[in-house]
Design a protein around this motif. Structure first.
Motif, PDB file in Angstrom:
ATOM      1  N   ARG A 134       0.833  -1.211   0.000  1.00 57.45           N
ATOM      2  CA  ARG A 134       0.000   0.000   0.000  1.00 57.45           C
ATOM      3  C   ARG A 134       0.862   1.254   0.000  1.00 57.45           C
ATOM      4  O   ARG A 134       0.514   2.245  -0.646  1.00 57.45           O
ATOM      5  CB  ARG A 134      -1.014  -0.006   1.132  1.00 57.45           C
ATOM      6  CG  ARG A 134      -0.457  -0.199   2.514  1.00 57.45           C
ATOM      7  CD  ARG A 134      -1.602  -0.613   3.463  1.00 57.45           C
ATOM      8  NE  ARG A 134      -1.151  -0.737   4.839  1.00 57.45           N
ATOM      9  CZ  ARG A 134      -0.517  -1.803   5.343  1.00 57.45           C
ATOM     10  NH1 ARG A 134      -0.254  -2.840   4.572  1.00 57.45           N
ATOM     11  NH2 ARG A 134      -0.148  -1.828   6.598  1.00 57.45           N
ATOM     12  N   ASP A 165      -1.848  -4.009  -9.725  1.00 62.22           N
ATOM     13  CA  ASP A 165      -1.778  -4.440  -8.322  1.00 62.22           C
ATOM     14  C   ASP A 165      -1.661  -5.961  -8.287  1.00 62.22           C
ATOM     15  O   ASP A 165      -2.652  -6.673  -8.431  1.00 62.22           O
ATOM     16  CB  ASP A 165      -3.025  -3.956  -7.573  1.00 62.22           C
ATOM     17  CG  ASP A 165      -3.040  -4.427  -6.114  1.00 62.22           C
ATOM     18  OD1 ASP A 165      -2.101  -5.142  -5.699  1.00 62.22           O
ATOM     19  OD2 ASP A 165      -4.001  -4.077  -5.404  1.00 62.22           O
ATOM     20  N   GLN A 183      -1.166  -9.982  -4.534  1.00 62.67           N
ATOM     21  CA  GLN A 183      -1.390 -11.407  -4.264  1.00 62.67           C
ATOM     22  C   GLN A 183      -0.900 -12.304  -5.397  1.00 62.67           C
ATOM     23  O   GLN A 183      -1.154 -13.496  -5.368  1.00 62.67           O
ATOM     24  CB  GLN A 183      -2.895 -11.668  -4.072  1.00 62.67           C
ATOM     25  CG  GLN A 183      -3.533 -10.826  -2.993  1.00 62.67           C
ATOM     26  CD  GLN A 183      -5.009 -11.150  -2.798  1.00 62.67           C
ATOM     27  OE1 GLN A 183      -5.489 -12.184  -3.226  1.00 62.67           O
ATOM     28  NE2 GLN A 183      -5.722 -10.258  -2.130  1.00 62.67           N
ATOM     29  N   SER A 194       3.171  -7.600  -2.813  1.00 63.96           N
ATOM     30  CA  SER A 194       3.176  -7.500  -1.350  1.00 63.96           C
ATOM     31  C   SER A 194       3.892  -8.680  -0.718  1.00 63.96           C
ATOM     32  O   SER A 194       3.797  -9.812  -1.203  1.00 63.96           O
ATOM     33  CB  SER A 194       1.739  -7.447  -0.827  1.00 63.96           C
ATOM     34  OG  SER A 194       1.727  -7.530   0.587  1.00 63.96           O
ATOM     35  N   LYS A 233       0.393 -13.429   1.887  1.00 55.45           N
ATOM     36  CA  LYS A 233       0.618 -13.218   0.453  1.00 55.45           C
ATOM     37  C   LYS A 233       1.510 -14.362  -0.055  1.00 55.45           C
ATOM     38  O   LYS A 233       1.759 -15.322   0.644  1.00 55.45           O
ATOM     39  CB  LYS A 233       1.251 -11.849   0.215  1.00 55.45           C
ATOM     40  CG  LYS A 233       0.520 -10.709   0.895  1.00 55.45           C
ATOM     41  CD  LYS A 233      -0.838 -10.398   0.286  1.00 55.45           C
ATOM     42  CE  LYS A 233      -1.495  -9.293   1.088  1.00 55.45           C
ATOM     43  NZ  LYS A 233      -2.565  -8.625   0.407  1.00 55.45           N
TER      44      LYS A 233
HETATM   45  C1  LIG Z   1      -2.660  -7.104   0.509  1.00 53.57           C
HETATM   46  C2  LIG Z   1      -3.094  -6.319  -0.653  1.00 53.57           C
HETATM   47  C3  LIG Z   1      -2.665  -4.992  -0.842  1.00 53.57           C
HETATM   48  C4  LIG Z   1      -1.831  -4.264   0.174  1.00 53.57           C
HETATM   49  O1  LIG Z   1      -0.631  -4.938   0.459  1.00 53.57           O
HETATM   50  P1  LIG Z   1       0.169  -4.543   1.782  1.00 53.57           P
HETATM   51  O2  LIG Z   1       1.570  -5.050   1.566  1.00 53.57           O
HETATM   52  O3  LIG Z   1      -0.526  -5.242   2.901  1.00 53.57           O
HETATM   53  O4  LIG Z   1       0.124  -3.086   1.915  1.00 53.57           O
HETATM   54  C5  LIG Z   1      -3.072  -4.328  -1.984  1.00 53.57           C
HETATM   55  N1  LIG Z   1      -3.873  -4.925  -2.896  1.00 53.57           N
HETATM   56  C6  LIG Z   1      -4.318  -6.197  -2.750  1.00 53.57           C
HETATM   57  C7  LIG Z   1      -5.174  -6.786  -3.811  1.00 53.57           C
HETATM   58  C8  LIG Z   1      -3.942  -6.921  -1.622  1.00 53.57           C
HETATM   59  O5  LIG Z   1      -4.379  -8.178  -1.467  1.00 53.57           O
END
Ligand SMILES: *Cc1c(COP(=O)(O)O)cnc(C)c1O
Length: 400
Positions: free
Chosen positions: A51, A151, A154, A175, A180
């Protein structure tokens, strides 16, 4: 009783010990090289979380666009709450695009009908490591002249269209949080192609600070506990302890935006040497679960694009009757299988998001249907050989 955590990656104490050693000699270059290889992109930088990475990338996109009117970021109406939080933190406004519950992702034909005049960027989700239709979303963003942030929080190691998830569009994030594909407790990586976005991201990175010793130490202690507690023999004991915050989804904008601690960089590098093994194990479990559940009435499996290679941080499917779904999640948990109902709400129903979106974005039947029907199952390396059969037995016992 043995209990399979909803998601996770086995970590040995020896890995943590080696990471402390390696960080003393500097492991940064190794991780950057590995992430370049995985993403196929020239620019990779570890940061304190995905994030944090998203906030930095969005600020960079805002700076590169040089257009004050473009302050909206289109996101899937069903994704992690950290996504709209990172947009708020970047001083931008989330806009929701409904998702197709049969694929979990944004439907490109729905996205194509949006008004892009105030849009800065589109963000995808690749939930549970299943790639969205990234080639189509990327083509649409290019045609509309807006940025795309891939993004892949995951989806580390997932692929589609001959490219890595995370490498589509203008920049991507991965992440390393709990649950994850690999975990350093907290952490993430930004990747980007060459060009102006990369330069603006580099400028944003100049403004962030090193991980504090306190955060690093706290993550180290948590990792030692986590690596032990993820084991099925222990997870059943700790999962009920309220202070772990396990299984809760919160909207939080006050997260640190900084560099990743050296020992976490070193640990990520160690874990990444096992990425292919970890993900092929998850894919094997996913294939067995697909076989076991494919003929069950009242269940719907998630459709993945042809020739996509999923990473399966978890195995998602849907139970079309919401009452049966709740009973099934309870039954699986009673049987020691960490099934979850994923994120509890469509983003349009999360108060912090509801407050900032226009009326027209509240209409997202696909996301609401998903929130009411999705179930996720663990896929990690602690799942035993007879696992899919055990899941099927609970599903059959809990029929409509
Ligand atoms: C976990 C997640 C995030 C944020 O990841 P962090 O490392 O916890 O900040 C963003 N997008 C998705 C789809 C996630 O699953």
């Amino acid at each position: 009783m043995n209990f399979l955590a909803p998601a996770g990656t086995p970590i040995d104490l020896a890995d943590i010990w080696r990471s402390l050693h390696a960080s003393a000699v500097g492991a940064g270059p190794a991780l950057v090289g590995q992430m370049r290889n995985i993403s196929g992109l020239p620019f990779a930088v570890p940061v304190s979380s995905a994030r944090a990475g998203m906030t930095l990338v969005l600020r960079a996109m805002r700076a590169a666009a040089r257009d004050v009117v473009r302050n909206e970021v289109i996101i899937p109406a069903y994704t992690c709450y950290s996504v709209p939080a990172s947009i708020e933190r970047a001083g931008l406004r989330p806009r929701l695009c409904d998702v197709d519950p049969s694929t979990l992702g944004i439907d490109p034909s729905v996205l194509a009908r949006r008004d892009f005049s105030r849009v800065l960027a589109v963000v995808c989700a690749n939930l549970y490591g299943l790639p969205d239709d990234l080639p189509a979303i990327e083509a649409l963003c290019r045609a509309q002249g807006v940025y795309m942030l891939d993004d892949s929080a995951q989806a580390l190691g997932a692929r589609i269209g001959g490219r890595a998830a995370g490498s589509y569009g203008d920049a991507g994030v991965y992440s390393f949080d709990k649950g994850k594909i690999i975990s350093t407790m907290q952490g993430g990586v930004i990747v980007a192609g060459p060009g102006t976005i990369q330069e603006e991201i580099a400028r944003e990175l100049d403004t962030i600070t090193d991980a504090s010793r306190r955060d690093a130490l706290s993550n180290l202690i948590k990792l030692v506990v986590y690596s032990t507690c993820l084991r099925p023999e222990f997870y059943g004991l700790i999962r009920r302890l309220p202070f772990t915050g396990l299984g809760h989804t919160v909207y939080e904008t006050r997260y640190p935006i900084g560099r990743l601690a050296d020992f976490q960089i070193a640990l990520a590098a160690i874990l990444l040497t096992r990425l292919d093994t970890l993900n092929s194990g998850r894919r094997t479990q996913a294939a067995r679960l697909t076989d076991a559940l494919s003929d069950c009435p009242g269940l719907a499996l998630i459709q993945t694009p042809v020739e996509a290679l999923g990473a399966y941080s978890r195995f998602p499917f849907r139970v079309l009757d919401p009452g049966r779904r709740m009973r099934l999640i309870e039954g699986l948990n009673r049987a020691g299988i960490g099934a979850t109902g994923s994120y509890p709400k469509a983003l349009a129903d999360v108060p912090e998001v509801m407050a900032v979106i226009p009326e027209s974005d509240r209409h997202c039947p696909g996301a609401r249907a998903l929130a009411e029907t999705i179930v996720t199952l663990p896929t990690h390396a602690y799942c035993p050989p007879d696992y899919a059969g055990r899941v099927l037995a609970v599903v059959s016992a809990c029929s409509a």
